[in-house]
Design an enzyme around this catalytic site. Structure first.
Site, PDB file in Angstrom:
ATOM      1  N   SER A 110       0.824  -1.206   0.000  1.00  0.00           N
ATOM      2  CA  SER A 110       0.000   0.000   0.000  1.00  0.00           C
ATOM      3  C   SER A 110       0.859   1.257   0.000  1.00  0.00           C
ATOM      4  CB  SER A 110      -0.859  -0.028   1.260  1.00  0.00           C
ATOM      5  OG  SER A 110      -1.325   1.261   1.566  1.00  0.00           O
ATOM      6  N   GLU A 112       0.363   3.570   1.831  1.00  0.00           N
ATOM      7  CA  GLU A 112       0.508   3.947   3.247  1.00  0.00           C
ATOM      8  C   GLU A 112       1.875   3.526   3.800  1.00  0.00           C
ATOM      9  OE1 GLU A 112      -1.600   5.522   5.555  1.00  0.00           O
ATOM     10  OE2 GLU A 112      -2.956   6.026   3.929  1.00  0.00           O
ATOM     11  N   TYR A 134      -1.643   0.310  10.352  1.00  0.00           N
ATOM     12  CA  TYR A 134      -1.910  -0.320   9.050  1.00  0.00           C
ATOM     13  C   TYR A 134      -0.662  -0.248   8.163  1.00  0.00           C
ATOM     14  CZ  TYR A 134      -3.766  -0.893   4.343  1.00  0.00           C
ATOM     15  OH  TYR A 134      -3.973  -1.306   3.050  1.00  0.00           O
TER      16      TYR A 134
HETATM   17  P1  GDP Z   1      -6.891   6.147   3.058  1.00  0.00           P
HETATM   18  O1  GDP Z   1      -5.986   6.884   2.122  1.00  0.00           O
HETATM   19  O2  GDP Z   1      -6.770   4.664   2.929  1.00  0.00           O
HETATM   20  O3  GDP Z   1      -6.768   6.610   4.463  1.00  0.00           O
HETATM   21  O4  GDP Z   1      -8.377   6.466   2.521  1.00  0.00           O
HETATM   22  P2  GDP Z   1      -9.582   7.333   3.117  1.00  0.00           P
HETATM   23  O5  GDP Z   1     -10.582   7.415   2.006  1.00  0.00           O
HETATM   24  O6  GDP Z   1     -10.063   6.809   4.424  1.00  0.00           O
HETATM   25  O7  GDP Z   1      -8.942   8.783   3.376  1.00  0.00           O
HETATM   26  C1  GDP Z   1      -8.368   9.556   2.353  1.00  0.00           C
HETATM   27  C2  GDP Z   1      -8.075  10.955   2.851  1.00  0.00           C
HETATM   28  O8  GDP Z   1      -9.283  11.654   3.037  1.00  0.00           O
HETATM   29  C3  GDP Z   1      -7.338  11.016   4.209  1.00  0.00           C
HETATM   30  O9  GDP Z   1      -6.288  11.963   4.123  1.00  0.00           O
HETATM   31  C4  GDP Z   1      -8.393  11.539   5.183  1.00  0.00           C
HETATM   32  O10 GDP Z   1      -7.822  12.346   6.204  1.00  0.00           O
HETATM   33  C5  GDP Z   1      -9.228  12.396   4.240  1.00  0.00           C
HETATM   34  N1  GDP Z   1     -10.589  12.628   4.725  1.00  0.00           N
HETATM   35  C6  GDP Z   1     -11.182  13.832   4.858  1.00  0.00           C
HETATM   36  N2  GDP Z   1     -12.422  13.688   5.342  1.00  0.00           N
HETATM   37  C7  GDP Z   1     -12.630  12.368   5.536  1.00  0.00           C
HETATM   38  C8  GDP Z   1     -13.742  11.608   6.034  1.00  0.00           C
HETATM   39  O11 GDP Z   1     -14.788  12.157   6.397  1.00  0.00           O
HETATM   40  N3  GDP Z   1     -13.573  10.246   6.074  1.00  0.00           N
HETATM   41  C9  GDP Z   1     -12.417   9.640   5.651  1.00  0.00           C
HETATM   42  N4  GDP Z   1     -12.333   8.305   5.688  1.00  0.00           N
HETATM   43  N5  GDP Z   1     -11.350  10.342   5.211  1.00  0.00           N
HETATM   44  C10 GDP Z   1     -11.455  11.687   5.138  1.00  0.00           C
END
Ligand code: GDP
Length: 319
Positions: A110, A112, A134
């Site tokens: 990933s 990440e 993670y």
């Molecule tokens: P990730 O890259 O696997 O963590 O995928 P996510 O879709 O959970 O998050 C992507 C980005 O969106 C991260 O930088 C979060 O901080 C940002 N983000 C902003 N608002 C939100 C929210 O309401 N939910 C989530 N899940 N992420 C958010």
């Protein structure tokens, strides 16, 4: 599983017994194809169960995608994220080595893993600096995969996949949260969408295309590690703007940035450089960002019964 089925593969999967007992709920996303795959009750937390399935099925290829994969939860429950993700990968590799050593193995790495990345864009050579349980579990899985390749000669490859989305994305991820939020607002079931950091950026591609890259990796004569990414970063704000525009709405009237959804430690700008995947695998990203947003909003609007609210894609949205 659809790409493998369409190529004529016999597909087996492992699933926890609790999910097998409740397929309507737990397997809803694969329900239409359930009769085409062989499911085995096993758990990534039990070596014995993994060993038994691998020995019985004798797979030619193994795609290891299972993990606790939602970054936000991994802050709350570091212990189970680390245990399940690291041990699960180790158990699978050990079982392959012991009872099916010619099986080709794919590990879902990933972006990440880069976390606090030192350079932009990131390549296979960029140093890992994970910022979540993670991410740490994925770095360890990546190293286990590399070690089984080098020490035991297993055809084991890792894909370092950047965010990949589709209408099947879980609702907890921001893209699906936005696309389903738009549909709920159009349907009159909600009047606001609360998100976290709107300036957070990601390199978002289409999951269907990333799955093709996984398959290509296992068709190579030699195993290896590959970044799979679009090379473009977009913000959560841009995603929301395009998503609301699909139904003729202005996101600023509905989106609220709520500190409750901020991450304790977000990551640096993650944008992948997929030069190696393009050169060695012949892989190409096809779906543009605006098309991905559109596909997700369309699917959620249709599923919510408000498909008639969809508007033509704005001309300048071909980003
Ligand atoms: P990730 O890259 O696997 O963590 O995928 P996510 O879709 O959970 O998050 C992507 C980005 O969106 C991260 O930088 C979060 O901080 C940002 N983000 C902003 N608002 C939100 C929210 O309401 N939910 C989530 N899940 N992420 C958010």
């Amino acid at each position: 599983m659809e790409p493998l089925l369409s190529k004529g593969y016999e597909v087996h999967g492992i699933i926890r017994r609790v999910a097998l007992e409740d397929p309507e709920h737990r397997l809803s996303r694969i329900l239409p194809n359930l009769h085409r795959v062989h499911l085995h009750a096993a758990s990534l937390e039990s070596y014995a169960s993994i060993h038994q399935v691998v020995a019985q099925v004798q797979p030619d290829e193994c795609y290891h995608l299972a993990a606790q994969s939602f970054v936000s939860y991994s802050f709350e429950d570091e212990f189970s994220t680390l245990n399940t993700n690291i041990n699960g990968t180790h158990f699978l590799l050990a079982a392959i080595r012991n009872v099916a050593p010619t099986c080709r193995f794919y590990f879902a790495g990933s972006s990440e893993m880069f976390g606090l990345a030192e350079e932009v864009p990131q390549t296979e050579g960029t140093r890992f600096h994970p910022r979540s349980a993670y991410g740490i579990s994925k770095v360890t899985g990546f190293e286990l995969t590399q070690n089984y390749r080098e020490a035991y000669g297993i055809h084991a490859s890792s894909g370092i996949l950047f965010n990949h989305e589709s209408p099947r994305r879980g609702y907890e991820f921001v893209t699906r949260k936005i696309s389903s939020g738009v549909a709920r607002i159009v349907a009159g079931k909600a009047n606001a969408l609360r998100l976290g950091n709107l300036e957070a950026q990601r390199d978002w591609g289409h999951a269907r295309e990333y799955v093709e890259a996984m398959w290509l990796m296992l068709q190579q004569p030699e195993p290896g590690d590959y970044v799979v990414a679009t090379g473009e970063a977009h913000s959560v704000r841009e995603f929301a703007e395009l998503a609301f525009a699909c139904v003729g709405l202005d996101y600023r009237e509905f989106v609220v940035s709520d500190a409750a959804f901020y991450r304790p430690a977000d990551i640096n700008l993650l944008v992948g450089d997929a030069t190696k995947a393009r050169a060695k695998l012949g892989w190409r990203q096809k779906t543009r960002f605006a098309e991905l947003v559109r596909e997700m909003v369309e699917a959620d609007c249709r599923a919510t019964g408000v498909g008639d609210a969809l508007r033509e894609m704005p001309r300048d949205a071909a980003v």
